[in-house]
Scaffold this motif. Structure first.
Motif, short mmCIF file in Angstrom:
data_model
loop_
_atom_site.label_atom_id
_atom_site.label_comp_id
_atom_site.label_asym_id
_atom_site.label_seq_id
_atom_site.Cartn_x
_atom_site.Cartn_y
_atom_site.Cartn_z
N TYR A 189 1.05 -1.09 0.28
CA TYR A 189 0.07 -0.29 0.36
C TYR A 189 1.02 1.37 -0.05
CZ TYR A 189 -4.68 2.23 1.22
OH TYR A 189 -5.61 3.45 1.02
N ILE A 190 1.70 1.28 1.57
CA ILE A 190 2.58 2.52 0.81
C ILE A 190 3.90 2.68 -0.53
CG2 ILE A 190 4.47 0.96 1.98
CD1 ILE A 190 3.80 5.17 2.67
N LEU A 191 4.25 1.36 -0.70
CA LEU A 191 5.01 1.58 -1.94
C LEU A 191 4.42 2.28 -3.11
CD1 LEU A 191 7.13 -1.33 -2.13
CD2 LEU A 191 7.50 0.72 -1.31
N LEU A 192 2.35 1.60 -3.21
CA LEU A 192 1.84 1.99 -4.77
C LEU A 192 1.56 3.53 -4.30
CD1 LEU A 192 -0.91 -1.22 -4.67
CD2 LEU A 192 0.47 -0.23 -6.42
N LEU A 231 -8.44 -6.38 -2.70
CA LEU A 231 -9.91 -5.86 -3.39
C LEU A 231 -9.96 -4.13 -3.10
CD1 LEU A 231 -11.61 -9.17 -3.48
CD2 LEU A 231 -10.34 -8.19 -5.47
N TYR A 232 -9.50 -3.86 -2.20
CA TYR A 232 -9.86 -2.45 -1.42
C TYR A 232 -8.65 -1.73 -1.76
CZ TYR A 232 -10.13 2.06 1.19
OH TYR A 232 -10.41 2.77 1.44
N VAL A 233 -7.34 -2.12 -2.02
CA VAL A 233 -6.23 -1.05 -2.20
C VAL A 233 -6.15 -1.01 -3.60
CG1 VAL A 233 -3.67 -0.97 -2.05
CG2 VAL A 233 -4.74 -1.55 0.09
N TYR A 234 -6.16 -1.83 -4.33
CA TYR A 234 -6.16 -1.80 -5.83
C TYR A 234 -7.06 -1.48 -6.83
CZ TYR A 234 -2.29 -5.31 -6.08
OH TYR A 234 -0.87 -5.77 -5.78
N PRO A 235 -8.11 -1.33 -6.89
CA PRO A 235 -8.87 -0.04 -7.66
C PRO A 235 -9.08 1.12 -6.29
CG PRO A 235 -10.06 -2.13 -6.54
CD PRO A 235 -8.87 -2.28 -5.86
N LYS A 236 -8.38 1.51 -5.20
CA LYS A 236 -8.65 3.08 -5.33
C LYS A 236 -7.44 3.96 -5.46
CE LYS A 236 -7.15 5.39 -0.27
NZ LYS A 236 -6.93 5.52 1.27
N ILE A 237 -6.17 3.38 -5.67
CA ILE A 237 -4.85 3.08 -5.76
C ILE A 237 -4.93 3.24 -7.63
CG2 ILE A 237 -2.86 2.80 -6.44
CD1 ILE A 237 -3.11 4.07 -3.57
N LEU A 238 -5.80 2.82 -8.29
CA LEU A 238 -6.05 3.31 -9.38
C LEU A 238 -7.20 4.51 -10.07
CD1 LEU A 238 -6.89 -0.69 -10.76
CD2 LEU A 238 -4.66 1.56 -12.20
N LYS A 239 -7.73 4.58 -9.18
CA LYS A 239 -8.78 6.06 -8.96
C LYS A 239 -8.11 7.28 -8.69
CE LYS A 239 -12.96 3.97 -8.26
NZ LYS A 239 -13.81 4.66 -9.41
N MET A 240 -6.89 6.81 -8.31
CA MET A 240 -6.35 8.29 -7.59
C MET A 240 -4.98 8.59 -8.75
SD MET A 240 -4.53 7.08 -3.94
CE MET A 240 -3.43 8.34 -3.67
N TRP A 241 -4.47 6.99 -9.98
CA TRP A 241 -3.70 7.09 -10.90
C TRP A 241 -4.45 7.65 -12.20
CZ3 TRP A 241 -0.31 2.59 -10.03
CH2 TRP A 241 0.38 2.68 -8.92
N ASN A 242 -5.40 8.33 -11.90
CA ASN A 242 -6.45 9.13 -13.42
C ASN A 242 -7.47 8.28 -13.82
OD1 ASN A 242 -4.97 11.44 -13.04
ND2 ASN A 242 -3.21 10.88 -14.51
N ASP A 243 -7.64 6.82 -13.00
CA ASP A 243 -9.07 6.08 -13.26
C ASP A 243 -8.68 6.14 -14.78
OD1 ASP A 243 -10.93 4.80 -11.92
OD2 ASP A 243 -12.12 6.55 -12.60
N GLU A 244 -7.58 5.22 -15.13
CA GLU A 244 -7.23 5.11 -16.33
C GLU A 244 -7.66 3.48 -16.66
OE1 GLU A 244 -4.22 8.23 -17.91
OE2 GLU A 244 -3.18 6.57 -17.58
#
Length: 660
Positions: A189-192, A231-244
């Motif tokens: 999580y912290i590395l992402l 299943l929580y962390v990956y979708p959240k991070i992807l949304k932070m990364w412009n939701d592409e």
């Protein structure tokens, strides 16, 4: 490279790891870079973790904090981060340990980067611990990442994680918003979060040791919790990364992994895990061709001379791998002067396992086409590596082992006595190898050949602690050729603590086991019409010879219906009466008890009939016979079951004697 200013904080988050914590702390204390701060963050342990940490608190660099309530690793690290006052920090799990040069190398690499680098990491050795034994499982060679998505799709977790403190604080530190409040996957999580703003820098050196054991938090018992967090962390991070992208998961060996990223709009490519050969066999890679493997256990008085003999080699393009089998005599501190030489790697095992497990560890770590074993109390001549390497490269791939001659140095009360050079010789075939009394040195191996025969077998008696050299000698002789070079290469030191001298009885037993095992194995494939006979010489060492079947000693092997401690006079008398005629015919009668049988090997402990009345009866080693006769029918079912396992026919009645 060293600096008096404290630049690094080591954080050890711990919860109920009293058994492992001291070794983790010791790996920090042993660092070649000494200007560090250590924070031991105890997450309300309920075992003796606090007591385990207490002996180290006299060092002003070590700080111990204990939280009143267990909150998980993420919360533990978040609290510890508030205490960090250095520009960099590294996380060391309480059941793992650092390479002795880890902090020195990590700091040097980080300071050679600009402020856009937020993380430096190296490679790691994965150790598997089971039932009190530990063994190197693999070397995990990580890689460089092209971008944040490349890292997201990468399955392994990089180690060690050496952070730029300001970078971690800038991205908000450790999060606790997932379904399990940071208890699982806090590292990823912290590395992402970090890789979205900072670069990661990889150092292709082993700097970390990861211990795998039954109580790892990443074990199967927490698989559902890890999945929920993932299943929580990956979708959240992807949304932070412009939701592409949309994440796609698949199950691999029971675990849910991110398998690819599907674009949410046109013009963006599908992202899949990059192919990598980072952990492929490295023995053909450019660089040194030979590794000197130096196993050591409490050899502080001798090891520097062994190391110096490697440093003095005419061939200077080598690697030296020192594997310390949990020494407690200051070996690590004694060798610290060599840490600036990056040809030398020092690996310390947390649990003493013996020479066989240590050599199997080395086999996992060696990345050169050849390796040579040099014991820590011996030394080699200056031309050893160059001549043996040249010989092996000319000999071809079917040659697995090169060796030469040796010189023995014996420690006596009035000084050291040096014997004339001992000349070994060439061998005609594998049976010649099997019967050879001496062990050849130095042993210069072709790495792929040793791997082809499976390394060192730890299922033998004493789990590979003794005669590991003989075992490999015989395994290689079955499939490969050997190369003898008639030169003095190896200096062998004989002293009071030599394993082969202080454990002579065990060495004799394992030698008998190995010779019988391999002879029986080879005899089965080649139908050799011979048997092995042996005796113990005056010094207690077994001597062997091959004799034709028709010339074998005439033995009658009898299985008694009692244990060794329960041989009554009645049983002894019954066996003596049944055996009387055989003795008159010149046949030797040997008595066995079922608890004297080794099911794995081709030997059993027997008592000559004439020794049966002794108290206790005097045992000797004998080959496992083809037929074993019972003195009592009550033992038949149990003995028959054992006989089927060991390959020995068990018969109720004594054999008929031929007419006189």
């Amino acid at each position: 490279m060293n600096d008096d200013k404290v630049k690094i904080t080591v954080i050890i988050p711990v919860y109920n790891r009293a058994a492992y914590l001291p070794f983790a702390i010791k790996s920090v204390l042993a660092q070649s870079f000494a200007a560090w701060k250590l924070i031991i963050a105890d997450d309300a342990s309920t075992d003796k973790t606090q007591e385990a940490a207490r002996p180290f608190l006299s060092d002003p660099r070590v700080e111990y904090i204990r939280f009143a309530q267990n909150r998980g690793t993420g919360a533990n690290l978040a609290a510890a981060l508030q205490l960090v006052q250095t520009p960099y920090f590294v996380i060391l799990d309480s059941d793992d340990w650092l390479d002795v040069r880890a902090l020195d190398i990590l700091l040097h690499e980080m300071e050679n980067q600009d402020d856009s680098t937020g993380l430096v990491y190296g490679n790691s050795i994965h150790w598997s611990e089971q039932k009190g034994r530990i063994q190197a499982k693999k070397v995990e060679k990580y890689r460089t990442f092209t971008d944040k998505y490349d890292f997201m799709l990468y399955h392994p977790m990089v180690r060690p994680r050496f952070f730029r403190t300001q970078a971690v604080r800038e991205v908000g530190g450790f999060e606790l918003d997932d379904p399990h409040q940071g208890r699982f996957m806090e590292d990823r999580y912290i590395l992402l979060k970090l890789i979205a703003k900072y670069r990661f820098h990889h150092v292709d050196i082993v700097l970390y040791n990861l211990r795998l054991h039954e109580s790892n938090i990443s074990g199967a018992k927490n698989i559902v919790k890890f999945e929920e967090t993932r299943l929580y962390v990956y979708p959240k991070i992807l949304k932070m990364w412009n939701d592409e992208y949309e994440p796609v998961f698949e199950r691999i060996k029971g675990w849910l992994h991110l398998s690819k990223l599907l674009p949410k709009r046109k013009g963006i490519p599908v992202r899949q895990p990059a192919e990598t050969a980072a952990n492929a066999d490295q023995t053909d890679a450019p660089g040194p061709k030979v590794t000197v493997v130096m196993p050591t256990y409490n050899r502080a008085p001798f090891i520097k001379e062994a190391v110096q003999s490697v440093l003095d080699q005419m061939l200077q393009d080598w690697r030296l791998l020192i594997i310390d089998d949990a020494s407690a005599d200051g070996t690590e501190e004694l060798l610290s002067e060599y840490w600036s030489d990056h040809r030398i790697t020092y690996v310390k095992r947390p649990i003493n396992g013996g020479i066989g497990p240590v050599l199997n560890d080395a086999l996992k770590l060696v990345t050169t086409p050849y390796f040579m074993q040099l014991d820590a109390d011996d030394w080699i001549e200056k031309e050893t590596l160059s001549l043996l390497l040249g010989g092996m490269e000319q000999a071809g791939e079917h040659t697995a082992l090169a060796y030469g001659n040796s010189i023995y140095h014996k420690k006596k009360k009035d000084g050291i006595i040096t014997d004339p050079p001992f000349k070994h010789r060439e061998f005609t075939d594998k049976y010649d190898v099997l019967l050879y009394r001496w062990m050849v040195v130095p042993r210069f191996y072709r790495t792929q050949s040793v791997r082809a025969v499976g390394g060192w077998d730890l299922s033998v008696p004493f789990h590979g602690r003794y005669m590991e050299d003989r075992q490999m000698f015989y395994k290689l002789a079955e499939h490969f050729k050997f190369l003898y070079i008639d030169r003095e290469f190896y200096h062998y030191r004989l002293h009071d603590t030599n394993l082969s001298l202080s454990n002579r009885e065990k060495y004799a037993e394992i030698r008998v086991y190995l010779v019988q095992y391999f002879f029986h194995k080879w005899k089965g494939t080649e139908q050799t019409h011979c048997v092995i006979e042996w005796h113990l010489n005056a010094e207690g060492w077994p001597q062997f010879r091959l004799v034709p079947v028709e010339q074998r000693k005439k033995h009658l092997f009898v299985l008694a219906s009692a244990s060794r401690d329960e041989l009554t006079e009645r049983v002894k008398h019954r066996i003596a009466e049944q055996s009387k005629e055989y003795l008159l015919r010149g046949c030797s009668v040997v008595v066995f008890t079922l608890d004297g049988v080794n099911e794995r090997g081709r030997y059993i402990r027997g008592i000559p009939l004439e020794q049966l009345s002794g108290n206790p009866p005097k045992e000797a080693l004998y080959p496992l016979p083809d037929k074993l006769y019972l003195e009592n029918a009550k033992l038949y079912e149990k003995a028959k079951k054992w006989g089927e396992t060991a390959g020995c026919e068990v018969l109720l009645n004594f054999p008929l004697l031929p007419p006189p």
